[in-house]
Design a protein around this motif. Sequence first.
Motif, PDB file in Angstrom:
ATOM      1  N   LEU A 129     -16.996  -0.641  41.967  1.00 43.98           N
ATOM      2  CA  LEU A 129     -17.112  -1.782  41.058  1.00 43.98           C
ATOM      3  C   LEU A 129     -15.741  -2.115  40.472  1.00 43.98           C
ATOM      4  O   LEU A 129     -14.903  -1.234  40.281  1.00 43.98           O
ATOM      5  N   GLU A 173     -14.455  -5.267  35.305  1.00 42.33           N
ATOM      6  CA  GLU A 173     -15.465  -5.975  34.516  1.00 42.33           C
ATOM      7  C   GLU A 173     -16.861  -5.407  34.766  1.00 42.33           C
ATOM      8  O   GLU A 173     -17.637  -5.208  33.825  1.00 42.33           O
ATOM      9  N   GLN A 174     -17.182  -5.125  36.002  1.00 44.71           N
ATOM     10  CA  GLN A 174     -18.492  -4.557  36.327  1.00 44.71           C
ATOM     11  C   GLN A 174     -18.635  -3.144  35.750  1.00 44.71           C
ATOM     12  O   GLN A 174     -19.716  -2.755  35.302  1.00 44.71           O
ATOM     13  N   THR A 175     -17.554  -2.400  35.738  1.00 43.24           N
ATOM     14  CA  THR A 175     -17.568  -1.054  35.148  1.00 43.24           C
ATOM     15  C   THR A 175     -17.851  -1.135  33.654  1.00 43.24           C
ATOM     16  O   THR A 175     -18.697  -0.406  33.127  1.00 43.24           O
ATOM     17  N   ASP A 195     -19.324  -3.589  32.072  1.00 43.77           N
ATOM     18  CA  ASP A 195     -20.707  -4.053  31.907  1.00 43.77           C
ATOM     19  C   ASP A 195     -21.702  -2.912  32.047  1.00 43.77           C
ATOM     20  O   ASP A 195     -22.671  -2.822  31.288  1.00 43.77           O
ATOM     21  N   ARG A 196     -21.482  -2.036  33.011  1.00 44.29           N
ATOM     22  CA  ARG A 196     -22.398  -0.903  33.210  1.00 44.29           C
ATOM     23  C   ARG A 196     -22.413   0.004  31.981  1.00 44.29           C
ATOM     24  O   ARG A 196     -23.463   0.440  31.522  1.00 44.29           O
TER      25      ARG A 196
END
Length: 106
Positions: free
Chosen positions: A76, A79-81, A83-84
């Motif tokens: 990821l 940003e995805q990290t 978000d998680r």
Amino acid sequence: MLYRATARVRELDALSGDAVLGVVPDTEYREETFTLDEDSALVMVTDGLVEGPGLTLDAGLERAGTLAGAALHDGLNTEQTVDRILDAAVAVDHLDDVAVLVIRRT
């Protein structure tokens, strides 16, 4: 916390004990220098993200660390990290002074 794509490498003890994410008035901040290896990431969180009614500080740090490591291992982006990690904090009502910073070297 410092990560490589395969696993968490370590918590950065050199940064422990000081406010490294945020601003505290009338505080002197130490400067630390280190190099992120290729395919590694630095993940910093505030205590409000990991400590709250649902988890102790240590349990919250472990949870955030596991989520960050899995996100990076899964490829990821930053940003995805983030978000998680934030989604997990919201799920257990950790909403006080929440901040996450991910710096990644690819």
